[in-house]
Design a protein around this motif. Structure first.
Motif, short mmCIF file in Angstrom:
data_model
loop_
_atom_site.label_atom_id
_atom_site.label_comp_id
_atom_site.label_asym_id
_atom_site.label_seq_id
_atom_site.Cartn_x
_atom_site.Cartn_y
_atom_site.Cartn_z
N GLU A 1 -9.29 1.63 -0.11
CA GLU A 1 -8.54 0.71 0.74
C GLU A 1 -7.22 1.29 1.21
OE1 GLU A 1 -7.79 -0.60 -3.60
OE2 GLU A 1 -9.46 0.11 -2.36
N LEU A 2 -6.79 2.42 0.64
CA LEU A 2 -5.53 3.05 1.07
C LEU A 2 -5.76 4.19 2.06
CD1 LEU A 2 -3.61 3.25 -2.35
CD2 LEU A 2 -3.37 1.54 -0.54
N GLN B 1 1.87 1.93 -3.49
CA GLN B 1 0.74 2.42 -4.30
C GLN B 1 0.48 3.90 -4.03
OE1 GLN B 1 -2.17 -0.41 -2.96
NE2 GLN B 1 -1.74 -1.87 -4.62
N ILE B 2 0.57 4.31 -2.75
CA ILE B 2 0.35 5.72 -2.42
C ILE B 2 1.42 6.59 -3.07
CG2 ILE B 2 0.39 7.40 -0.54
CD1 ILE B 2 -0.96 5.30 1.23
N LEU C 1 -7.35 8.77 -3.86
CA LEU C 1 -6.79 7.45 -3.58
C LEU C 1 -7.90 6.40 -3.52
CD1 LEU C 1 -4.22 8.22 -0.72
CD2 LEU C 1 -3.69 7.63 -3.09
N GLY D 1 0.81 -1.22 0.00
CA GLY D 1 0.00 0.00 0.00
C GLY D 1 0.84 1.27 0.00
#
Length: 359
Positions: free
Chosen positions: A288-289, A267-268, A285, A264
């Motif tokens: 889920e983040l 991904q951010i 976003l 995660g």
């Protein structure tokens, strides 16, 4: 009115609250951080009065742990400014027990530890610094290695003339020596203790072997296939994300997203845009983040409330964190690439560069 016949305690422990956790702070870190950097060493004392009295003698690279229990959060604070620590806890059994409890934490964070020992009759740094400032400065300069301090204090406190005393000394020191990771240093203290107790080094080794089973049971978590890599790498990854989000710094040029866990965080940072406000960036976003983002954006950073506005501090923290993350990743890759000599040579060369830059 105060009763003059009642002796007040030097320190009154205040309770922890939802917004104040003693174990996450060091008294004096904001005011004395530059002195710590200049000295290349932090002097850790137990209480605020110890730190104040030390500062008044000219020993200004001093920080107080606000009690005897040194925590991982406090060690991480120190590590931002130096890898060298001189510990000066009170000269009582509780102080020495705290020192031994602190050893694994300090060594896990690769800090170099020395101990400031007190003369007979001295109670704490506050008393020494007030009664004889020069003596306090000399004691700080003459700090000894941590294992030398523990061995000598144990021998002096327990004695080593009778068989029973030698047994007690060996039982108390064996777990300490067992934790020494460097085999040459460990062998030195095995031989030193054997000589002082007038026994064979093999006897000390047998005592250490016996203690290791107890250490493995009581101090080490159960092994899993993923454990060696995750804890430190994840802590550093989350810290880096917090630094970048809160400071609004652009992504560092040398950042390898493969170094970061959990996924995660990668991904951010792949979506990160420093031109957006945090609120707008969060809105874009995936849901889920959001929790990971919120934790990173709200966590308290630095030695003071305005730390993330200090460009020099943020740049140093990001550079240090990147170096530690890359070093962890390289070490894992080296373990995984033993069958590939060419890649192994490249990884080792890069690891040597990182170590040289840090030293």
């Amino acid at each position: 009115m105060l009763d003059p016949g009642i002796k007040e305690a030097k320190y009154i422990n205040s309770p922890e609250t939802p917004v104040y956790h003693k174990g996450r702070h060091l008294y004096g870190i904001f005011e004395n951080r530059d002195a710590v950097r200049r000295a290349g060493r932090a002097v850790l004392v137990e209480g605020e009065l110890d730190a104040i009295s030390s500062w008044q003698t000219g020993v200004k690279n001093v920080l107080a742990v606000k009690g005897t229990a040194l925590t991982s959060d406090q060690v991480r604070l120190v590590r931002r400014y130096t890898r060298n620590v001189s510990l000066a806890l009170d000269a009582d059994p509780a102080g020495w027990e705290a020192l031994e409890r602190s050893l694994p934490i300090l060594e896990d964070h690769q800090l170099n530890l020395r101990v400031i020992t007190f003369p007979a009759g001295a109670k704490d740094p506050d008393d020494i610094a007030k009664s004889d400032p020069k003596n306090w400065r000399d004691l700080v300069d003459k700090a000894v290695g941590v294992y030398e301090a523990i061995v000598e204090e144990t021998l002096a406190r327990v004695g080593f003339q009778t068989g029973e005393q030698k047994k007690t000394v060996s039982e108390r020191l064996a777990p300490v020596i067992a934790r020494i990771k460097n085999p040459v240093e460990q062998d030195h203290w095995i031989n030193t203790l054997a000589k002082r107790l007038e026994v064979s080094p093999d006897s000390v080794r047998r005592q250490i072997s016996a203690s290791k089973s107890g250490l493995a049971t009581s101090h080490q978590p159960p092994a899993t296939s993923h454990q060696p890599r995750a804890p430190r790498q994840e802590t550093l990854s989350k810290y880096l994300l917090s630094l970048i989000l809160q400071s609004r710094f652009p992504l560092p040029a040398g950042l390898g997203l493969r170094w970061l866990i959990p996924v995660g965080i990668r991904q951010i940072l792949e979506l990160y845009n420093p031109q957006l406000s945090l609120a707008d960036f969060r809105a874009g976003l995936p849901a889920e983040l959001h929790q990971l983002f919120d934790e990173s954006a709200l966590v308290e950073l630095g030695p003071g409330p305005d730390a993330v506005s200090d460009t020099a501090w943020v740049e140093t923290e990001i550079a240090d964190t990147l170096r530690d993350l890359e070093r962890l990743w390289i070490k894992q890759e080296i373990r995984d690439q033993k069958a590939n000599p060419g890649l192994l040579s490249t990884l080792l060369a890069r690891l040597n560069q990182l170590e040289a830059a840090e030293g």
